[in-house]
Design a protein around this motif. Sequence first.
Motif: not given
Length: 406
Positions: A264-285
């Motif tokens: 998952s990720e979300i990105e906020f942009g304004h006049n050439g600047l951007a902030l991207n925040v994300g979270y990934d969850r990958i299972e392992g056994d």
Amino acid sequence: MTRTTLWLAVAAMPLISAASAQAQDDGFGTLLLDVRARHETVEQTGKLDASATTVRTRLGWRSPDWHGVTLLGELENVFAAGSDDGFNSGLNGQTQYASISDGSFTELNRLQAGFSPTEGVSVTVGRQYLGFDDGRFVASAGHRQDKNSHDALAVSYERGAFDLDYVYHARINRGPGEDFDWDSDSHLFHLGYDVSEASTLAGFLYLIDITEPGREERSNMTWGGRYTGARNWQDWSVEYALMYAHQSDYGSATTDFDLDYIASEIEFGHNGLALNVGYDRIEGDGSTSFSNPLGSNHGFLGWADAFSGGGRQGTVDGLEDLHAMLSFSRDINTGPFNRLSGGVRRHEFDADRTGADLGGEWDVFVTARFEHGVSLSWQFADYDGPDVAPAPADRTKGWVVLSYAH
């Protein structure tokens, strides 16, 4: 290649671009040229420091359309400028050094025929590029100098808001050269639907059977979906993506497993600047990690690739990755400069199954784009772990890249 020769080649690129445009106007087709010179350094715990200066050249031709039929052929060459004994290319036997998988070779990168009998239907057969969604599971990865291609039959159908793709996959050409290619007997299904002008929903089923001796354990059945969207308010923009995938053993797989993957990720942009925040969850056994033998390993879990490579992502205990990136991009249009961009990203890693701290990583880049398809970039990655298994070894990587593409 000497520095003088390299700069002369770069200076000649606008002439090659003009010649290609003239050839297209004359009905000859399109010349394809992609040149990338790169200096890479790696420091990794337990290995000797490595550095390599390599030049990758791809030269090809795409035919004009003739009653819906097109042809494309492309050669790829990579060579080390100077000595190739100060890094482990995977081909030179220098295993005491950290890995830089860019050995010298020349190969057929693409050779494909395309046919479009009606509007909305296309068929491509041969050695080609493939890619679905963001490339995590099916892609033609191009971080290494040897860009991945696929021996496959691909059929695409588009109608209104829907698009449907089927691929029979016979081989992935991984590199460097032909020594690391994998045979497969795989079937890939992908469905896309434009929910609106600003959002898309995709579903996929990948039946991946890697038949290459010694690589059968990467065979898997992966199914899931991905939703992407974007919104704009005056000078502000928001882009977001959410993906779920489930993977289990299939075909030639040698072990049983059932694993989930959420990105998952979300990105906020304004006049050439951007902030991207994300979270990934990958299972392992505890014994098996998530496989992506046909996908792109580089970059999703940090540019140092501490948790990805060889057709796998994460660790045997899985992985949680909380990441944030601040970036900028500016049009310059001053002299030969067109655009300047850069950014910094932070990753925090934990094991999904046990909750153990697996360290963190900083990634930084600056890229300048010039006229005629030339760009110059600097990239840096620093992974610092707890030095306890299953965490990988600490490593720092740096790249200086001069490239041209037409």
